[in-house]
Every structure is written in C-alpha cells, then in structure tokens.
Write an enzyme that holds these catalytic residues in place. Structure first.
Site, PDB file in Angstrom:
ATOM      1  N   ASN A   9     -74.817 112.431  27.330  1.00  0.00           N
ATOM      2  CA  ASN A   9     -75.232 111.122  26.821  1.00  0.00           C
ATOM      3  C   ASN A   9     -75.637 111.312  25.369  1.00  0.00           C
ATOM      4  OD1 ASN A   9     -76.467 108.712  26.192  1.00  0.00           O
ATOM      5  ND2 ASN A   9     -78.261 109.033  27.520  1.00  0.00           N
ATOM      6  N   LYS A  11     -76.461 109.093  23.195  1.00  0.00           N
ATOM      7  CA  LYS A  11     -77.416 108.104  22.665  1.00  0.00           C
ATOM      8  C   LYS A  11     -76.913 107.604  21.294  1.00  0.00           C
ATOM      9  CE  LYS A  11     -80.825 110.427  25.413  1.00  0.00           C
ATOM     10  NZ  LYS A  11     -82.212 110.724  25.686  1.00  0.00           N
ATOM     11  N   HIS A  96     -80.486 103.159  31.759  1.00  0.00           N
ATOM     12  CA  HIS A  96     -81.173 104.317  31.187  1.00  0.00           C
ATOM     13  C   HIS A  96     -82.611 103.930  30.837  1.00  0.00           C
ATOM     14  CE1 HIS A  96     -82.322 107.525  28.471  1.00  0.00           C
ATOM     15  NE2 HIS A  96     -81.371 108.244  29.027  1.00  0.00           N
ATOM     16  N   GLU A  98     -84.378 104.494  28.356  1.00  0.00           N
ATOM     17  CA  GLU A  98     -84.576 104.003  26.981  1.00  0.00           C
ATOM     18  C   GLU A  98     -84.195 102.529  26.874  1.00  0.00           C
ATOM     19  OE1 GLU A  98     -82.371 107.119  25.052  1.00  0.00           O
ATOM     20  OE2 GLU A  98     -83.947 108.539  25.609  1.00  0.00           O
ATOM     21  N   GLU A 165     -83.766 110.731  36.516  1.00  0.00           N
ATOM     22  CA  GLU A 165     -84.285 111.152  35.221  1.00  0.00           C
ATOM     23  C   GLU A 165     -85.770 110.825  35.121  1.00  0.00           C
ATOM     24  OE1 GLU A 165     -80.894 111.606  32.178  1.00  0.00           O
ATOM     25  OE2 GLU A 165     -81.667 109.580  32.015  1.00  0.00           O
ATOM     26  N   GLY A 171     -86.064 114.311  26.704  1.00  0.00           N
ATOM     27  CA  GLY A 171     -86.240 114.600  25.283  1.00  0.00           C
ATOM     28  C   GLY A 171     -87.559 115.282  24.947  1.00  0.00           C
ATOM     29  N   SER A 204     -84.173 117.015  29.661  1.00  0.00           N
ATOM     30  CA  SER A 204     -84.296 118.328  29.036  1.00  0.00           C
ATOM     31  C   SER A 204     -83.453 119.415  29.702  1.00  0.00           C
ATOM     32  CB  SER A 204     -85.768 118.756  28.956  1.00  0.00           C
ATOM     33  OG  SER A 204     -86.495 117.843  28.140  1.00  0.00           O
TER      34      SER A 204
HETATM   35  P1  PGA Z   1     -82.431 114.859  27.200  1.00  0.00           P
HETATM   36  O1  PGA Z   1     -81.958 113.385  27.606  1.00  0.00           O
HETATM   37  O2  PGA Z   1     -81.435 115.823  27.833  1.00  0.00           O
HETATM   38  O3  PGA Z   1     -82.379 114.903  25.703  1.00  0.00           O
HETATM   39  O4  PGA Z   1     -83.791 115.069  27.766  1.00  0.00           O
HETATM   40  C1  PGA Z   1     -81.461 113.099  28.886  1.00  0.00           C
HETATM   41  C2  PGA Z   1     -81.110 111.635  28.997  1.00  0.00           C
HETATM   42  O5  PGA Z   1     -81.822 110.802  28.413  1.00  0.00           O
HETATM   43  O6  PGA Z   1     -80.121 111.262  29.638  1.00  0.00           O
END
Ligand code: PGA
Length: 241
Positions: A9, A11, A96, A98, A165, A171, A204
């Site tokens: 992903n 983003k 997601h 976010e 998640e 992140g 992560s």
């Molecule tokens: P990350 O993001 O691997 O940077 O923690 C995962 C995601 O948001 O799908």
C-alpha cells in the site's frame, strides 16, 4: 483454498516516474518467489496507468486504494469501479484506518464501497483494527466484531480479502506480536461464513519480521505500507522464508 497475498500500500507516495523506477528494480529483485504467493501493488490513482502498462504479462496484480460506490456523478475527488477496471485493476483497499480517521469513512460507507467493488469484479481488501485506547480498554474483540458485522452486510465472502491492521501498529514501527495477530485473525475467521477468506496482517511489516509473521497458521499474507516503497525491502518481504 486460502490464498497467500502480499500487498504493498503506497499511500500518497511516488510519482509516475518513481513508479517506473520502482518496478524496474523490484521485478529484477523478485527472483523466483513461489508462484502460489500473490503479489499486489496499490499505488496512487495517478500511477495506476503507468503501473498497469509496465506490469503487462507479469504476475504482479494491480490494486487501488479506494473507490466510490457510484459509477459516475457529482463526487469531486472520488473514483469509480468502472474507472479502475478499465486500467486493469483487480484489487482495491477499502476502509483503511487512514480513510476512517482523516476522511470521515464510516462502516456504512465502507459497506457501500465493498459492494461496489464486488459488483465491478474487483476483490476488495477490507481493513479493520482497533486503536491503542480501545486495545488498552480491553475492547479489541468487540471493536473487530462490530466492524465485521457492519462492514460485511450483504457482502459476498467468496470475493473478499481482509486485512487486520491494529491502528497503533501502522507506521509506528511497533508491530503487533505475531502470536497476538494470529489470535485476532483467528477470531476474525471465526466470525466469517466463508472460512477460506484470506486474512492479512498489516502494521509495520518489514523484512526483519515478515518470516515470523508468515509462520503463524492463521495469517495468510501482509498489507505493507512503508516497507513496500523500497524495491529491495518489498522483494525480501515477498520472498519470506
Ligand atoms: P505500515 O502501513 O506498513 O507503514 O505500518 C501499513 C498500512 O497502513 O497498510
């Protein structure tokens, strides 16, 4: 059969030029990752076209990061399923954290988006997970069960991927213990009518922890943010041991 799916992903990262550079490096780094591992890249909308052209004849599948439930209309800033399939997209991330946190996504709109994706023959990757406060309050199980109950109304579980998640792990470098991710994913599976739905872990994921994560029996893959932006890192993740 539960499919293994490793998805990147991106983003809001990478221009079209950067996308091309990534692909060149990634495809050569990939080596001979076992065929049964599905590989998906979800770039920004502006990079879908260039990625589609450069993936032609390749095993990597194209994914988008969102879609609207209508095919067209006065919805400034949105994109529809028909626009995605025209570009050769086959997967789409829905809900997601976010989007839920920053763009007002609710379980109702997540549900509409999931059904729209399926109506267009796209496979949605539904993201669910709890916040740190919810985990600390012992609410993880209830949050997950509520999200599943509301998000999956009239959704076809034969064309669905779920990503667990935990929001506090996204992140932050603070990965969820693999055994705990395995436990929650087992709980998610127990709530589904189709036990064969692929369920990924996300939060992560990186080269240093992917082997341990994929060794867990309930985990069918990973949704990878930050570490999917680097071709060598993402190739190593796909080639987990
Ligand atoms: P990350 O993001 O691997 O940077 O923690 C995962 C995601 O948001 O799908």
């Amino acid at each position: 059969m539960r499919k293994i799916l490793i998805a990147g992903n991106w983003k809001m990262h990478k221009t079209q030029a950067e996308t091309k550079d990534f692909l060149q490096a990634f495809l050569s780094e990939l080596g001979d990752a076992p065929d049964e591992r599905g590989i998906i890249l979800c770039p920004t909308f502006t990079s879908l076209g260039v990625m589609s052209k450069n993936l032609h004849g390749n095993r990597v599948r194209l994914g988008a990061q969102n879609l609207h439930w209508e095919d067209s209309g006065a919805y400034t800033g949105e994109i529809s399923g028909v626009m995605l399939t025209e570009l050769g997209v086959s997967y789409v991330i829905v809900g997601h954290s976010e989007r839920r946190q920053y763009f007002g996504e609710t379980d109702e709109t997540v549900n509409l988006r999931l059904k729209a994706a399926q109506n267009h023959g796209l496979t949605p990757i539904l993201c669910i997970g709890e916040t740190k406060a919810q985990r600390d309050a012992g609410e993880t199980e209830t949050v997950i069960e509520n999200q599943l109950r509301q998000d999956l109304v009239e959704v076809n579980q034969n064309n669905l991927v779920i990503a667990y998640e935990p929001i506090w792990a996204i992140g932050t470098g603070d990965t969820c213990e693999s055994t705990e991710a395995n436990r929650v994913i087992g709980l998610i599976r127990s709530q589904l009518t189709n036990k064969e739905v692929s369920i990924q872990y996300g939060g992560s994921v990186k080269p240093a922890n992917i082997d341990e994560i994929m060794a867990q029996p309930e985990i069918d893959g990973a949704l990878v943010g930050g570490a999917s932006l680097d071709p060598a890192n993402f190739a190593r993740i796909v080639n987990y041991q």
